[in-house]
Design an enzyme around this catalytic site. Structure first.
Site, short mmCIF file in Angstrom:
data_model
loop_
_atom_site.label_atom_id
_atom_site.label_comp_id
_atom_site.label_asym_id
_atom_site.label_seq_id
_atom_site.Cartn_x
_atom_site.Cartn_y
_atom_site.Cartn_z
N LYS A 84 11.14 11.21 -5.57
CA LYS A 84 10.07 10.46 -6.26
C LYS A 84 9.06 11.55 -7.13
O LYS A 84 8.84 12.36 -6.55
CB LYS A 84 9.09 9.78 -5.13
CG LYS A 84 8.06 8.29 -5.79
CD LYS A 84 9.24 7.97 -5.35
CE LYS A 84 8.34 6.31 -5.08
NZ LYS A 84 9.41 5.00 -5.44
N GLY A 181 0.29 -10.54 -2.14
CA GLY A 181 1.10 -10.24 -4.01
C GLY A 181 1.62 -10.87 -4.73
O GLY A 181 3.22 -10.60 -4.24
N VAL A 182 1.18 -11.30 -5.26
CA VAL A 182 2.38 -12.47 -6.26
C VAL A 182 2.17 -11.69 -7.37
O VAL A 182 2.21 -12.76 -8.85
CB VAL A 182 1.47 -14.09 -6.54
CG1 VAL A 182 1.78 -14.39 -5.11
CG2 VAL A 182 0.24 -13.85 -6.50
#
Length: 347
Positions: A84, A181-182
Site C-alpha cells: 500500500k 456510503g453511496v
C-alpha cells in the site's frame, strides 16, 4: 504521534515486510510505501492521498492496509503480495501536479518492480494516468477502466452468497438492504440491488449522493450515524473502516453484513462477537476484492470475460467460509484468515 519503537513493534506484529519513505521538498511529496509480503509475487495495492493528523497515523494506515492486501490477493488466488502507498496531502496547493506524481512514480521505480500501484481513496484514474507516464508499475489507468464497477459487482456476489446461506433465498427481490456510503462503489451497489428488486435505505455524509439514490432508486435516506441500527435483511458498510465495534454491534438489527469498506472490524474480537450473536459477516477483504482482481487481471492483460469469472468466484469463496464457520463454530473472520494463510503457506 506514536513512538518509532511502537511502529516497528506494530510492523513486526503484522508480519512485515518493508517500509519505504520518500521526501521531495521541491514538489512537497511526502510518501510511504508499505510492502507486507512478496511470497506470491510483486505487491499490489492502491495509493491513498489524503490528510493525516500526523505521520504516525499515515504509517499505521499503510501497514494495516498492506497486510490486508496480502490476504486479499492470497484468498483471491492472485499472483501478488500485499502493499500500500500513502501520500500525505500537502497543506498548501500543489503548484505542479504532473511533477508531483512524477516524483511518486520515480519512488515506485526505485523499488525495482516489487510494488505496483493503483487508484485508492483520494486518487483516481487521472493520477494513475500521470504516474503511468513515468513507471510501468501501475494499473487503474483510464485505459483499464473504473475499478469501482468491479468492486461493486464483487460485493453484490457476496450479498447473494450470504442471502443464500443465511436466508435460504436465491433472489434479492423484496429484501431490505441498508447501504452506508453511496460514493462510487456504494452507488453502483445500490443500483444493482435496486434492479434486482431490493428495497433500499442509504446514508452518506454528502447529501447530494443520498439525494441521487432517493431520486433514482426510491431509497429512504437516514443519517450516517444511524444506518447501522436500521432493521434490514442486509447491512452493507461501504464507507468508513472500523465501523463494526462493540458500540455499533450492540445496535445492529441485520442478520447479514456484506460491504465494500476496508477493515470493517475495529478489533478481531468484534468478528467473534458477531459470530456469537448469529450475525453472518462476509470478511471485507474477500467481499471487496473485485477491484484488485480487475486491477491484477488488467495488468496481465486478461479478457473482460476472465475478469468477471474471477470476480464471480467471490460467491464460492464466501460459501466455503460460511460453511467452514458453521462446521467448526469459528467466526467467519477467523476462517477467512486461516484460508488466506493456508494459501500463503503452500506457495
Amino acid at each position: 504521534m506514536p513512538h518509532r519503537r511502537e511502529i516497528f513493534k506494530h510492523a513486526e506484529k503484522l508480519g512485515f515486510g518493508e517500509l519505504h519513505f520518500k521526501i521531495d521538498h521541491d514538489t512537497q511529496l511526502f510518501a510511504i510505501i508499505a510492502i507486507h509480503n512478496l511470497k506470491r509475487g510483486p505487491a499490489l495495492g492502491g495509493c491513498r492521498w489524503r490528510d493525516y493528523d500526523n505521520t504516525g497515523d499515515a504509517i499505521y494506515d499503510a501497514l494495516r492496509l498492506a497486510r490486508g492486501m496480502t490476504f486479499k490477493s492470497a484468498i483471491s488466488h492472485l499472483p501478488h503480495g500485499g502493499g500500500k502507498a500513502v501520500i500525505l496531502r500537502p497543506k498548501k496547493p500543489i503548484e505542479d501536479k504532473e511533477k508531483y506524481f512524477q516524483s511518486f512514480a520515480e519512488f515506485i521505480n526505485e523499488l525495482n518492480g516489487t510494488y505496483i500501484t493503483a487508484a485508492d481513496s483520494g486518487t483516481t484514474v487521472e493520477e494513475m494516468d500521470i504516474i503511468s507516464k513515468y513507471t510501468k508499475y501501475v494499473t487503474s489507468t483510464s485505459k483499464i477502466g473504473n475499478p469501482a464497477i468491479y468492486t461493486a459487482h464483487g460485493v453484490l456476489r457476496g450479498i447473494q452468497a450470504a442471502v443464500k446461506f443465511k436466508l435460504k433465498k436465491d433472489s434479492l427481490k423484496g429484501l431490505h438492504i441498508t447501504i452506508q456510503g453511496v460514493g462510487q462503489v456504494g452507488y453502483l451497489l445500490a443500483k444493482s440491488c435496486h434492479e434486482l428488486g431490493a428495497t433500499l435505505t442509504v446514508s452518506d455524509i454528502t447529501p447530494e449522493l443520498t439525494e441521487r439514490c432517493k431520486k433514482e432508486f426510491n431509497a429512504t435516506v437516514v443519517p450516517a450515524n444511524k444506518i447501522h441500527a436500521i432493521k434490514s435483511d442486509v447491512y452493507a458498510p461501504c464507507a468508513l473502516g472500523a465501523i463494526l465495534n462493540h458500540n455499533t454491534i450492540s445496535d445492529l438489527q441485520s442478520p447479514i453484513i456484506v460491504g465494500s469498506a476496508n477493515n470493517q472490524l475495529a478489533e478481531m474480537s468484534d468478528g467473534h462477537l458477531l459470530h456469537r450473536l448469529g450475525i453472518l459477516y462476509a470478511p471485507d477483504f474477500v467481499a471487496n476484492a473485485g477491484g484488485v482482481i480487475q486491477a491484477s487481471a488488467k495488468y496481465y492483460q486478461d479478457s473482460e470475460g476472465q475478469i468477471i469469472h474471477k470476480i464471480d468466484g467471490i460467491y464460492d469463496t464466501l460459501m466455503t467460509i460460511f460453511e467452514r464457520s458453521e462446521k467448526t463454530h469459528k467466526s467467519t473472520s477467523d476462517i477467512a484468515d486461516e484460508l488466506a494463510l493456508e494459501i500463503l503457506e503452500h506457495e
